[in-house]
Design an enzyme around this catalytic site. Structure first.
Site, PDB file in Angstrom:
ATOM      1  N   LYS A   1      -3.718  -1.426 -27.452  1.00 20.33           N
ATOM      2  CA  LYS A   1      -3.273  -2.277 -26.337  1.00 20.33           C
ATOM      3  C   LYS A   1      -3.302  -3.756 -26.729  1.00 20.33           C
ATOM      4  CE  LYS A   1      -6.509  -0.704 -23.537  1.00 20.33           C
ATOM      5  NZ  LYS A   1      -7.187   0.267 -24.428  1.00 20.33           N
TER       6      LYS A   1
ATOM      7  N   ARG B   1     -12.061  -1.421 -36.766  1.00 19.72           N
ATOM      8  CA  ARG B   1     -11.447  -2.659 -36.244  1.00 19.72           C
ATOM      9  C   ARG B   1     -12.253  -3.882 -36.683  1.00 19.72           C
ATOM     10  NH1 ARG B   1     -10.093  -2.863 -30.125  1.00 19.72           N
ATOM     11  NH2 ARG B   1     -12.058  -1.759 -30.039  1.00 19.72           N
TER      12      ARG B   1
ATOM     13  N   ARG C   1     -16.786  -5.738 -33.001  1.00 20.42           N
ATOM     14  CA  ARG C   1     -17.240  -5.742 -31.613  1.00 20.42           C
ATOM     15  C   ARG C   1     -18.499  -4.898 -31.475  1.00 20.42           C
ATOM     16  NH1 ARG C   1     -12.134  -4.548 -27.790  1.00 20.42           N
ATOM     17  NH2 ARG C   1     -13.575  -3.027 -26.909  1.00 20.42           N
TER      18      ARG C   1
ATOM     19  N   ARG D   1     -17.149   5.664 -24.187  1.00 19.79           N
ATOM     20  CA  ARG D   1     -15.916   5.030 -23.687  1.00 19.79           C
ATOM     21  C   ARG D   1     -14.794   6.062 -23.519  1.00 19.79           C
ATOM     22  NH1 ARG D   1     -15.381   0.623 -28.193  1.00 19.79           N
ATOM     23  NH2 ARG D   1     -13.391   0.127 -27.219  1.00 19.79           N
TER      24      ARG D   1
HETATM   25  P1  AP5 Z   1      -6.560  -2.520 -30.497  1.00 23.37           P
HETATM   26  O1  AP5 Z   1      -5.204  -3.090 -30.333  1.00 23.37           O
HETATM   27  O2  AP5 Z   1      -7.691  -3.465 -30.606  1.00 23.37           O
HETATM   28  O3  AP5 Z   1      -6.821  -1.391 -29.365  1.00 23.37           O
HETATM   29  P2  AP5 Z   1      -7.129  -1.502 -27.815  1.00 23.37           P
HETATM   30  O4  AP5 Z   1      -6.321  -0.456 -27.142  1.00 23.37           O
HETATM   31  O5  AP5 Z   1      -6.993  -2.908 -27.349  1.00 23.37           O
HETATM   32  O6  AP5 Z   1      -8.625  -1.019 -27.823  1.00 23.37           O
HETATM   33  P3  AP5 Z   1      -9.895  -1.591 -27.049  1.00 23.37           P
HETATM   34  O7  AP5 Z   1     -11.075  -0.999 -27.728  1.00 23.37           O
HETATM   35  O8  AP5 Z   1      -9.828  -3.069 -26.908  1.00 23.37           O
HETATM   36  O9  AP5 Z   1      -9.713  -0.935 -25.669  1.00 23.37           O
HETATM   37  P4  AP5 Z   1     -10.775  -0.775 -24.604  1.00 23.37           P
HETATM   38  O10 AP5 Z   1      -9.926  -0.429 -23.463  1.00 23.37           O
HETATM   39  O11 AP5 Z   1     -11.843   0.184 -24.910  1.00 23.37           O
HETATM   40  O12 AP5 Z   1     -11.544  -2.183 -24.607  1.00 23.37           O
HETATM   41  P5  AP5 Z   1     -11.509  -3.428 -23.634  1.00 23.37           P
HETATM   42  O13 AP5 Z   1     -11.763  -4.621 -24.444  1.00 23.37           O
HETATM   43  O14 AP5 Z   1     -10.339  -3.377 -22.773  1.00 23.37           O
HETATM   44  O15 AP5 Z   1      -6.525  -1.557 -31.778  1.00 23.37           O
HETATM   45  C1  AP5 Z   1      -7.674  -0.855 -32.226  1.00 23.37           C
HETATM   46  C2  AP5 Z   1      -7.672  -0.775 -33.757  1.00 23.37           C
HETATM   47  O16 AP5 Z   1      -6.582   0.051 -34.175  1.00 23.37           O
HETATM   48  C3  AP5 Z   1      -7.456  -2.137 -34.443  1.00 23.37           C
HETATM   49  O17 AP5 Z   1      -8.242  -2.191 -35.594  1.00 23.37           O
HETATM   50  C4  AP5 Z   1      -5.958  -2.145 -34.778  1.00 23.37           C
HETATM   51  O18 AP5 Z   1      -5.689  -2.939 -35.933  1.00 23.37           O
HETATM   52  C5  AP5 Z   1      -5.684  -0.679 -35.030  1.00 23.37           C
HETATM   53  N1  AP5 Z   1      -4.318  -0.279 -34.641  1.00 23.37           N
HETATM   54  C6  AP5 Z   1      -3.593  -0.733 -33.582  1.00 23.37           C
HETATM   55  N2  AP5 Z   1      -2.395  -0.137 -33.516  1.00 23.37           N
HETATM   56  C7  AP5 Z   1      -2.350   0.728 -34.569  1.00 23.37           C
HETATM   57  C8  AP5 Z   1      -1.352   1.644 -35.053  1.00 23.37           C
HETATM   58  N3  AP5 Z   1      -0.159   1.775 -34.448  1.00 23.37           N
HETATM   59  N4  AP5 Z   1      -1.663   2.381 -36.149  1.00 23.37           N
HETATM   60  C9  AP5 Z   1      -2.874   2.245 -36.777  1.00 23.37           C
HETATM   61  N5  AP5 Z   1      -3.838   1.394 -36.378  1.00 23.37           N
HETATM   62  C10 AP5 Z   1      -3.584   0.639 -35.275  1.00 23.37           C
HETATM   63  O19 AP5 Z   1     -12.809  -3.134 -22.740  1.00 23.37           O
HETATM   64  C11 AP5 Z   1     -14.101  -3.202 -23.277  1.00 23.37           C
HETATM   65  C12 AP5 Z   1     -15.136  -2.946 -22.185  1.00 23.37           C
HETATM   66  O20 AP5 Z   1     -15.007  -3.942 -21.140  1.00 23.37           O
HETATM   67  C13 AP5 Z   1     -14.995  -1.610 -21.432  1.00 23.37           C
HETATM   68  O21 AP5 Z   1     -15.634  -0.557 -22.117  1.00 23.37           O
HETATM   69  C14 AP5 Z   1     -15.673  -1.948 -20.100  1.00 23.37           C
HETATM   70  O22 AP5 Z   1     -17.073  -1.944 -20.221  1.00 23.37           O
HETATM   71  C15 AP5 Z   1     -15.218  -3.393 -19.849  1.00 23.37           C
HETATM   72  N6  AP5 Z   1     -13.941  -3.441 -19.109  1.00 23.37           N
HETATM   73  C16 AP5 Z   1     -12.742  -3.930 -19.560  1.00 23.37           C
HETATM   74  N7  AP5 Z   1     -11.802  -3.806 -18.629  1.00 23.37           N
HETATM   75  C17 AP5 Z   1     -12.383  -3.216 -17.543  1.00 23.37           C
HETATM   76  C18 AP5 Z   1     -11.908  -2.786 -16.262  1.00 23.37           C
HETATM   77  N8  AP5 Z   1     -10.619  -2.932 -15.909  1.00 23.37           N
HETATM   78  N9  AP5 Z   1     -12.802  -2.222 -15.418  1.00 23.37           N
HETATM   79  C19 AP5 Z   1     -14.088  -2.069 -15.738  1.00 23.37           C
HETATM   80  N10 AP5 Z   1     -14.602  -2.424 -16.957  1.00 23.37           N
HETATM   81  C20 AP5 Z   1     -13.762  -2.993 -17.845  1.00 23.37           C
HETATM   82 MG    MG Z   2      -8.307  -4.356 -26.585  1.00 22.76          MG
END
Ligand code: AP5
Ligand code: MG
Length: 214
Positions: free
Chosen positions: A13, A127, A160, A171
């Site tokens: 994402k 990552r 992270r 997660r």
């Molecule tokens: P990346 O693009 O970083 O993936 P992502 O989908 O953004 O993954 P996140 O871990 O950020 O998602 P998340 O939803 O768990 O975390 P968030 O920060 O939102 O890519 C991942 C890796 O893969 C990278 O190394 C990249 O280079 C690689 N990659 C990308 N595309 C690729 C491809 N096509 N092929 C191969 N490799 C690839 O949330 C974190 C925490 O915050 C949550 O756990 C929760 O505690 C809190 N939180 C956030 N939002 C909320 C909400 N709405 N409600 C409640 N709690 C929340």
């Molecule tokens: Mg993310």
């Protein structure tokens, strides 16, 4: 362009958001990034968020909805926005619908990045991030030119706190239980499209742009 990027943890994402906001010149609103900034600043919100994030659990809905409501009311969102990682529960999705209606904005388009569960742990654990510019890399799939160093600014890359195998299991469980039901929610709204997130990064961007440009 009012976009909502969905998908499990590690699906890509944040990576795709960076490409899409550049293409449409719209703000990138990531609740995860907002919580990490609050943790780094040591605010009350940060303290509350940190406990949830470290455990791989969601921050309570009322807290999350509140910060998104405030952010979407800012002027820069009138011409569009990209939400990354919000909504993540049906309650958040219902709240978002209400906020968008209150603000008189068009309905959001939900784009889901589909990646099978077995690939996600490897993506998260490998990552690497630049704290200075926010660029995201992967040790195997998207390595920087020089190991451990950001291509943009030469800053040392970091990991992270929640990118451990153990926290990822939690997660992923939370995703299955609380976030996956949003697929049916947005299908029922008639605004849902899924793209194949197992393809190379540039190809996923191309597919997303194809959907958005209709
Ligand atoms: P990346 O693009 O970083 O993936 P992502 O989908 O953004 O993954 P996140 O871990 O950020 O998602 P998340 O939803 O768990 O975390 P968030 O920060 O939102 O890519 C991942 C890796 O893969 C990278 O190394 C990249 O280079 C690689 N990659 C990308 N595309 C690729 C491809 N096509 N092929 C191969 N490799 C690839 O949330 C974190 C925490 O915050 C949550 O756990 C929760 O505690 C809190 N939180 C956030 N939002 C909320 C909400 N709405 N409600 C409640 N709690 C929340
Ligand atoms: Mg993310």
């Amino acid at each position: 362009m009012h976009i909502l990027l969905m998908g499990p943890p590690g699906a890509g994402k944040g990576t795709q958001a960076a490409n899409l906001v550049k293409a449409f010149s719209i703000p990138h609103i990531s609740t995860g990034d907002m919580f990490r900034a609050a943790v780094a600043e040591g605010t009350e919100l940060g303290k509350q968020a940190k406990a949830c994030m470290d455990a791989g659990k969601l921050v309570p809905d009322e807290v999350t909805i509140g910060i998104v409501r405030e952010r979407l009311a800012k002027d820069d969102c009138k011409k569009g926005f990209l939400l990354d990682g919000f909504p993540r529960t049906v309650e958040q999705a219902r709240a978002l619908k209400g906020i968008v209606e209150e603000l008189g904005l068009p309905a959001v388009q939900a784009l889901d990045i589909h990646v099978p569960k077995e690939d996600l742990v490897e993506r998260a654990v490998g990552r690497r991030l630049c704290k200075k510019c926010g660029a995201t890399y992967h040790v195997k799939f998207h390595p920087p030119k020089a190991e451990g160093v950001c291509d943009n600014d030469g800053e040392a890359l970091c990991q992270r706190a929640d990118d451990t195998e153990e926290t990822m299991q939690s997660r992923l469980g939370v995703y299955e239980e609380q976030t996956k039901p949003l697929i049916d929610f947005y299908k029922a709204e008639g605004v849902y499209t899924a793209v194949d997130g197992r393809q190379p990064i540039e190809k996923v961007t191309e597919d997303l742009l194809k959907v958005l440009k209709g």
